[in-house]
Write a protein that holds these residues in place. Structure first.
Motif, short mmCIF file in Angstrom:
data_model
loop_
_atom_site.label_atom_id
_atom_site.label_comp_id
_atom_site.label_asym_id
_atom_site.label_seq_id
_atom_site.Cartn_x
_atom_site.Cartn_y
_atom_site.Cartn_z
N LYS A 69 3.07 40.74 7.82
CA LYS A 69 4.35 41.40 8.29
C LYS A 69 3.81 42.70 9.67
CE LYS A 69 5.44 45.83 6.13
NZ LYS A 69 6.11 46.18 7.96
N GLY A 70 2.91 42.63 9.70
CA GLY A 70 2.50 43.62 10.33
C GLY A 70 3.18 45.51 10.25
N ASP A 71 2.73 46.36 11.27
CA ASP A 71 3.90 46.98 11.81
C ASP A 71 4.04 47.45 13.28
OD1 ASP A 71 4.93 49.90 11.10
OD2 ASP A 71 3.61 50.63 10.55
N VAL B 216 -6.64 46.79 9.70
CA VAL B 216 -6.82 48.34 10.50
C VAL B 216 -5.63 49.02 9.40
CG1 VAL B 216 -5.31 49.10 12.35
CG2 VAL B 216 -6.60 47.28 12.68
N ALA B 217 -4.94 48.21 8.53
CA ALA B 217 -3.93 48.88 7.85
C ALA B 217 -4.60 49.39 6.86
CB ALA B 217 -2.14 47.45 6.65
N ARG C 274 5.12 54.10 5.15
CA ARG C 274 4.79 53.99 3.88
C ARG C 274 3.33 52.80 3.31
NH1 ARG C 274 9.96 50.53 2.52
NH2 ARG C 274 11.47 52.32 1.91
N ASP C 275 2.50 52.76 4.71
CA ASP C 275 1.52 52.26 4.10
C ASP C 275 0.69 52.99 3.29
OD1 ASP C 275 0.76 54.56 5.97
OD2 ASP C 275 -0.08 53.16 7.45
N PRO D 164 -2.24 46.83 1.46
CA PRO D 164 -2.81 45.89 2.99
C PRO D 164 -2.70 44.39 3.18
CG PRO D 164 -4.09 47.34 1.25
CD PRO D 164 -3.26 47.29 1.02
N ASP D 165 -2.79 43.59 2.66
CA ASP D 165 -2.44 42.35 2.47
C ASP D 165 -1.28 42.12 3.23
OD1 ASP D 165 -4.95 42.55 1.06
OD2 ASP D 165 -4.33 39.87 0.45
N PHE D 166 -0.41 42.94 2.04
CA PHE D 166 1.19 42.95 2.67
C PHE D 166 1.35 42.99 4.95
CE2 PHE D 166 5.19 45.52 2.62
CZ PHE D 166 6.33 44.62 2.13
#
Length: 933
Positions: free
Chosen positions: A196-198, A255-256, A147-148, A190-192
């Motif tokens: 929330k992290g992953d 990183v995202a 999803r990223d 990416p801000d999202f």
């Protein structure tokens, strides 16, 4: 990245698909059972699933070009930012790792560019190609499950998000991304993730901030930077966490963020799909053992490529023989005679054109593959005799066709040929009709098993957990060949033969390969000594049938109908004012859980959204609820009425002999047991009063009795033999009450003090152990606390320590080999042992424990059937074997043969194999099936 000119203004944009290879391979590996292997032993389940998804993608989107990106090495680019990135992920399964080089090799033969760069992830390669392709004037499709990747979407870049392979996809555009995340645009993804992290990638984010809070904060302030700038305004624990983890949020966003500068190159202008060499693809698919997809890849090349790769299975010339064509008959019988003399396998298959459910069609055809030709023997249903010239031509080659062309051919084949077929029993019934009032041209037991080869049964022995052994499966698995389309199928040539004719050719071609596979797996003796002799036995039993009394069935049906009506009235009364269909699971679920408010904890919903009302659920609820008990009783009675009482009478009346004729299936159950269908006479409840009542309608001809001979506790005796436990062996050899002896040892009391309740519990443990039952299952069956059930099982293993050692050894051996085996060499593949899901793996372990007993019992009863059937014929008995149900053989026996038959059957059944304990067969007789049991 190579420079490619922008598409001219107004020119049609090319569509380019880029696949995340690691994502799709992982999904395929876990979606396809791990039972597929290339001829060299390499696992191929992930490759098969990947190709299937690849082809679905091509069918759905018709891309002008395709590329596949793979990860390479550790994700160094992101690990430099975040050392713990993906550190929690377990190592790749070795069976999956072994398939990556092979799928890349196959993609090379498909002329699909494979792109990878040391230290870079496939995500970044997709990102790089997405931007470069867009600049080159292409519409880009990114096929991935991550999803990223949604951050990459633009007007010309779409993400095809895979849910279940490619059967369920979500096409993401900037608008759908924003809608999904409640205002989060692709640029803000990416801000999202920064907030929330992953957890799947070990990206920390901000503790306590999940997807909803993250999207709400970004919607309120506009971006991660603005959220941080206004961190002091965020109240409560969330504000504290945000202020304390600003660095984590910024790092997580970095990183995202998908990189778009990976060191890969692709020439979009000159990369096209499909652009592969058909022969190279065919060869590679053959090496992988995945020939079933060959035609799908050939079809992509267009009509002109149809002959680019000739199928390894070519259809021979067709010679049609009718009852008035003496010249064709002379040639056809000459070809068959020559094949017989040369000792070649001849394959045969019956085909007719009757519609489903119809009694008659217009034409009845026997297809025979022999002598390099495909012979079509045709005669009208109902049928005119062949001309004297045709009869004479057949007679020159030893075939008697006076009574019919097809009958004459089959008599010749069964009498002299090495005969292969996907359904040998069906050929037998052409000469030995199921309706015993019709004349019989051949006793099925006369056919020599050594000259018979049923390809379906052979393939089933090699993979008993597979469900379909049709021509396509045989050609793909054993001939490494795709099938040419048959008449009526898409892409078929004007002169294509029928599917039945094609199947006859496959049967002839595959015999040698199946024989070799059976020999290499140690299953040849099971095939030749057990299964092939059984074909004729089953054909004879199907012809004999079982005598039923339609009047008795009608009487029972009327009685049961009245009981069902009374039950329905009481059920509706208890349901109050609710009107509902008792037989509708959805409506019943509404009554139970919405209206009555019964507990739903632990229950699963069906795909239609209501709580399941299957038997397991209802039996659990029935313990404390009269309404549910009545529902179960209603279900049992309506099933018995519709399945047996209302059906068997009409079935018997359809036949000239007034009997019911079941069909026995050799290639269905994974255990090796026979199954019964149309009607299923093995599934009548054995221990319920209702099942006993149904059996009162099964009687025998006047002057005969119904004889039942049943193996006593055969699976427990096999457990004693196979485990070699001295106490278990002694318990049987001493001839005492085995269940009482077990109760004494498990519960620590003298045998004479064992109560009926203790004996019943010991019996449940005995059979539970055979079936690999765990403490939970035992607690459910005995309705006792889990701890008590666990202690009973532990006490059992203390009493019989050799059993635990044997079962543990059996499971470990099955894990190592991938299958469990019977005493006679019948294998059962157990792919569940390789699965990560604990419930599925536990099922595999129970299967491994049980198969040596249940499968050996199936082998033993089949051997007994073969021996008894031939003794009945050779010794001149008038008695007939009429039914097999699990460990029981049933007979219709003249009164004057009862003693002799009982002695003979008992002797044959008990003498099948020498065990460390006695093998006991118990005989009982009566006027009806119910009386005999």
């Amino acid at each position: 990245m190579s420079d490619t000119a922008q598409a001219p203004e107004g020119a049609a944009r090319r569509t380019f698909a880029v696949i995340d290879g690691n994502s799709l391979m992982h999904r395929a590996f876990h979606a396809v059972p791990p039972t597929m292997n290339a001829p060299d032993g390499t696992p191929t389940n992930a490759i098969f699933g990947f190709l299937n998804m690849f082809l679905k993608m091509v069918d759905a989107f018709h891309p002008d070009g395709v590329a596949v990106a793979f990860d390479k090495g550790k994700p160094r680019v992101r690990m430099e930012m975040l050392p713990q990135y993906k550190a929690q992920r377990p190592p790749m399964d070795p069976a999956l790792r072994a398939q990556f080089p092979r799928v890349k090799e196959l993609l090379a033969h498909l002329s699909v560019p494979v792109l990878e760069a040391e230290g870079w992830e496939g995500d970044d390669i997709l990102g790089t190609l997405a931007r470069a392709g867009e600049e080159a004037g292409c519409d880009m499709l990114l096929i991935t499950g991550d999803r990223d990747m949604y951050q990459l979407t633009t007007d010309h870049v779409k993400v095809v998000g895979t849910k279940k392979g490619l059967s369920d996809v979500q096409i993401m555009t900037p608008e759908t991304v924003e809608d999904l995340y409640h205002g989060i645009t692709p640029a803000l993804v990416p801000d999202f993730y920064g907030l929330k992290g992953d957890t799947s990638d070990n990206i920390p984010g901000v503790p306590g901030i999940g997807p909803k809070k993250a999207s709400a904060l970004i919607a309120q302030y506009g971006s991660l930077d603005e959220v941080i700038a206004h961190a002091d305004e965020v109240k409560g624990k969330m504000g504290e966490n945000l202020r304390a983890h600003i660095d984590d949020a910024l790092l997580s966003r970095r990183v995202a963020t998908i990189q778009t500068n990976a060191p890969v190159e692709l020439d979009f202008e000159h990369t096209a799909f499909p652009a592969y060499d058909a022969q190279a693809v065919s060869d590679t698919l053959g090496e992988l053992g995945i020939m079933s997809m060959q035609n799908r890849f050939l079809a992509l090349l267009g009509e002109d490529a149809g002959g680019a790769v000739a199928s390894a299975l070519e259809m021979p010339r067709v010679l049609t023989v009718r009852g008035d064509d003496a010249a064709a008959a002379q040639e056809a019988f000459g070809l068959i005679d020559g094949a017989i003399e040369a000792g070649e396998w001849v394959a045969a298959l019956i085909d007719d054109d009757k519609a489903a459910g119809a009694l008659f069609g217009l034409t009845h055809t026997l297809w025979v593959a022999a002598g390099g030709a495909l012979l079509s023997f045709e005669e009208p249903d109902g049928t005119a005799a062949p001309t004297q010239e045709v009869v004479a031509a057949a007679a020159e080659h030893g075939a008697d066709c006076a009574a019919g062309l097809i009958r004459g051919v089959l008599l010749l084949l069964f009498g002299r040929a090495c005969l292969a077929s996907p359904d040998v029993k069906a050929l037998m019934h052409e000469l030995s009709p199921v309706d015993s009032s019709l004349p019989e041209a051949l006793d099925p037991l006369v056919a020599e098993p050594a000259r018979l080869f049923d390809t379906t049964v052979a393939a089933y022995l090699l993979d008993s957990v597979h469900s379909d052994f049709d021509a396509a499966y045989l050609a793909d698995t054993y001939l490494r060949s795709a099938l040419p389309p048959a008449a009526g199928e898409e892409g078929a040539a004007p002169d294509a033969v029928s599917a039945a004719a094609r199947s006859a050719v496959v049967s002839q071609a595959v015999v040698e390969k199946l024989e070799q596979a059976l020999e290499s797996e140690g299953s040849l003796a099971v095939f030749h000594d057990i299964e092939m002799p059984l074909v004729g036995v089953l054909a004879a039993m199907e012809r004999t049938g079982m005598y039923v009394e339609p009047e008795r069935l009608a009487e029972l049906s009327a009685e049961l109908g009245a009981q069902i009506d009374a039950l329905a009235a009481r059920i509706r009364e208890l349901a109050g004012d609710e009107t509902f269909n008792i037989s509708s699971p959805m409506q019943l679920s509404h009554i139970l859980f919405d209206v009555m408010g019964l507990p739903t904890k632990g229950l699963k919903k069906t795909h239609r959204g209501y709580y399941s009302t299957n038997a397991r659920v209802l039996e659990e609820l029935a313990r404390d609820n009269e309404f549910v008990r009545l529902i179960l009783e209603y279900r049992e009675k309506t099933k018995i009425k519709s399945t047996y009482l209302d059906t068997l009478g009409p079935l018997a009346r359809e036949m000239g002999d007034g009997r019911v004729h079941t069909t026995y299936n050799q290639a269905i159950t994974a255990t090796g047991r026979l199954s019964s269908s149309n009607p299923n006479l093995q599934n009548i409840p054995t221990r319920s009063e209702l099942g006993h009542t149904v059996k009162t309608a099964f009687s025998v001809a006047p002057g005969s009795v119904f004889m039942a001979v049943d193996y006593s506790q055969i699976e427990l005796r096999l457990l004693a033999h196979l485990s070699g436990d001295e106490h278990l062996v002694a318990a049987f050899n001493e001839g005492e009450d085995f269940h009482a002896e077990t109760a004494a040892r498990v519960f620590g009391v003298p045998v004479e003090e064992v109560t009926p309740q203790l004996r019943s519990r010991a019996k449940a443990v005995n059979f539970g152990i055979v079936y690999g039952q765990q403490a939970f299952g035992l607690s459910q069956s005995l309705d006792i606390p889990l701890a008590e059930a666990r202690e009973m099982i532990e006490a059992y293993f203390r009493a019989y320590p050799g059993v635990r050692t044997y079962l543990d050894r059996t499971v470990e051996e099955a894990k190592r080999l991938g299958y469990a085996e019977t005493m006679f060499g019948r294998r059962r593949p157990i792919p569940e042992l390789k699965l990560r899901n604990p419930a599925q793996r536990s099922f595999g372990e129970r299967t491994a424990m049980n198969h040596p007993m249940q499968g050996s019992a199936a082998d033993i009863i089949k051997i007994a059937m073969n021996r008894v059937a031939r003794r009945l014929r050779d010794d001149g008995f008038r008695a007939r074997m009429i039914l097999q149900v699990h460990d029981e053989l049933d007979f219709e026996c003249p009164l004057d043969e009862v003693e002799a038959l009982a002695d003979m059957v008992r002797s044959e059944m008990e003498g099948v194999v020498a065990l460390k304990v006695p093998l006991i067969a118990e005989v009982s007789c009566g006027e009806t099936w119910a009386d005999a049991k």
